[in-house]
Scaffold this motif. Structure first.
Motif, PDB file in Angstrom:
ATOM      1  N   SER A  59      38.365  -1.231  -9.787  1.00  0.00           N
ATOM      2  CA  SER A  59      39.473  -0.141  -8.887  1.00  0.00           C
ATOM      3  C   SER A  59      40.124  -0.443  -7.937  1.00  0.00           C
ATOM      4  O   SER A  59      41.155  -0.320  -7.590  1.00  0.00           O
ATOM      5  CB  SER A  59      38.329   1.130  -8.670  1.00  0.00           C
ATOM      6  N   ARG A  60      39.227  -1.468  -7.063  1.00  0.00           N
ATOM      7  CA  ARG A  60      39.770  -2.161  -5.803  1.00  0.00           C
ATOM      8  C   ARG A  60      40.710  -3.196  -6.375  1.00  0.00           C
ATOM      9  O   ARG A  60      41.948  -2.835  -5.554  1.00  0.00           O
ATOM     10  CB  ARG A  60      38.887  -3.093  -5.125  1.00  0.00           C
ATOM     11  N   LYS A  61      40.918  -3.790  -7.613  1.00  0.00           N
ATOM     12  CA  LYS A  61      42.222  -4.549  -7.959  1.00  0.00           C
ATOM     13  C   LYS A  61      43.089  -3.766  -8.450  1.00  0.00           C
ATOM     14  O   LYS A  61      44.314  -4.074  -7.945  1.00  0.00           O
ATOM     15  CB  LYS A  61      41.587  -5.355  -8.876  1.00  0.00           C
ATOM     16  N   GLU A  62      42.981  -2.759  -9.253  1.00  0.00           N
ATOM     17  CA  GLU A  62      44.163  -1.858  -9.579  1.00  0.00           C
ATOM     18  C   GLU A  62      44.740  -1.094  -8.472  1.00  0.00           C
ATOM     19  O   GLU A  62      46.184  -1.312  -8.355  1.00  0.00           O
ATOM     20  CB  GLU A  62      43.608  -0.769 -10.670  1.00  0.00           C
ATOM     21  N   TYR A  63      44.006  -0.564  -7.549  1.00  0.00           N
ATOM     22  CA  TYR A  63      44.419  -0.018  -6.361  1.00  0.00           C
ATOM     23  C   TYR A  63      45.405  -1.017  -5.530  1.00  0.00           C
ATOM     24  O   TYR A  63      46.616  -0.643  -5.059  1.00  0.00           O
ATOM     25  CB  TYR A  63      43.315   0.504  -5.489  1.00  0.00           C
ATOM     26  N   SER A  64      44.670  -2.325  -5.295  1.00  0.00           N
ATOM     27  CA  SER A  64      45.528  -3.258  -4.549  1.00  0.00           C
ATOM     28  C   SER A  64      46.997  -3.718  -5.496  1.00  0.00           C
ATOM     29  O   SER A  64      47.829  -3.746  -4.703  1.00  0.00           O
ATOM     30  CB  SER A  64      44.678  -4.560  -4.557  1.00  0.00           C
ATOM     31  N   ASN A  65      46.821  -3.892  -6.514  1.00  0.00           N
ATOM     32  CA  ASN A  65      48.230  -4.282  -7.404  1.00  0.00           C
ATOM     33  C   ASN A  65      49.129  -3.139  -7.325  1.00  0.00           C
ATOM     34  O   ASN A  65      50.320  -3.405  -7.126  1.00  0.00           O
ATOM     35  CB  ASN A  65      47.773  -4.367  -8.968  1.00  0.00           C
ATOM     36  N   ALA A  66      48.702  -1.826  -7.385  1.00  0.00           N
ATOM     37  CA  ALA A  66      49.785  -0.523  -7.123  1.00  0.00           C
ATOM     38  C   ALA A  66      50.486  -0.757  -5.784  1.00  0.00           C
ATOM     39  O   ALA A  66      51.746  -0.544  -5.765  1.00  0.00           O
ATOM     40  CB  ALA A  66      49.053   0.707  -7.446  1.00  0.00           C
TER      41      ALA A  66
END
Length: 283
Positions: A59-66
């Motif tokens: 979730s943290r990676k997806e959030y950071s990428n967005a």
């Protein structure tokens, strides 16, 4: 009469009746089942924590990428809209500005942003500003500074970056008495820290703590009670196993992060070396 009384006293005790083989087998099976149940519970607790941490990391990676995608778009839009339109160096400057801002924005993918990295990018921007050939360059640098500040503020809001000045209000707000009573004093004892570490990912029994710490009876109970009173661990039920609380896990996690950061600190003095001694440089 006395002789007969003495003979009665010397009579050997009758041997205990041998244990029923079936009962002994049932008892052994029960013990095996208890062991299996304990092992299964440990595996489930450990796998659940791993699953939770994996999901959190994804979730943290997806959030950071967005967020990173939004910042890249913001960089291109801001530079295109607000840089000086007619300038012979526009494309060169735009390429350099974009590279610096994208590099700085990319720091949000880290769990914690090092202040030195942000300061380094800020210094590079200042160096570019000092070398600016035209008076009108100030308009372009003003836009780049605005974009840079927006990125840093976003990092602060995500709580992955805090410079010393930004931390000042939080540090001044610390209550020494509460800090000592609620956090530092409960984990200041080596045995209590061992207990807390032992239940980080699995429950433990009183006898297990006794083996880990070498403490017995009342001494061990004193330290367990101290941790429970501070809300760092809890007992599942009366005479049940002990488990870590959310507060206890956060404190243990913070101690681990603090220890890791000190290990990497350039100011750390190696063990056995006195302050002021020069370290031998080896190639």
């Amino acid at each position: 009469m006395k002789d007969s009384a003495r003979k009665k006293e010397k009579l050997p005790e009758s041997p205990a009746a041998p244990e029923d083989p079936e009962m002994a087998e049932i008892k052994a099976i029960r013990e095996k089942l208890c062991d299996m149940h304990s092992d299964i519970k440990k595996v489930m607790e450990y796998s659940n924590r791993l699953r939770f941490e994996t999901a959190l990391e994804c979730s943290r990676k997806e959030y950071s990428n967005a967020i990173l995608s939004h910042l890249y778009e913001d960089i291109e839009t801001g530079l295109e809209k607000n840089m000086v339109k007619k300038c012979p160096e526009k494309e060169n400057c735009r390429s350099a500005f974009s590279a610096l801002l994208q590099r700085n924005a990319g720091l949000i993918k880290q769990g914690r942003v090092d202040e030195d990295l942000v300061s380094g990018n800020r210094e590079k921007l200042q160096e570019m500003r000092c070398r600016a050939p035209y008076n009108k360059c100030e308009q372009c640098f003003s836009e780049v500074s605005t974009l840079f500040t927006k990125q840093v503020n976003l990092m602060r809001s995500m709580r992955i970056y805090a410079d010393n000045q930004g931390q000042k209000p939080d540090i001044l707000a610390l209550e020494p008495g509460i800090l000592m009573r609620e956090i530092l004093e409960p984990v200041s004892n080596p045995q209590r820290l061992e207990i807390l570490r032992a239940v980080a990912f699995e429950t433990k029994s009183f006898s297990a703590f006794s083996e880990i710490t070498g403490l017995r009876g009342g001494n061990l109970l004193f330290h367990l009670q101290k941790l429970m009173d501070s809300g760092l661990i809890m007992q599942q039920h009366e005479r049940g196993d002990y488990m870590i609380t959310e507060k206890g896990f956060k404190i243990l996690q913070s101690l681990n992060e603090l220890y890791s950061s000190l290990q990497c600190s350039p100011l750390q003095i190696p063990a056995g070396k006195k302050t002021g001694e020069k370290e031998e440089i080896r190639i």
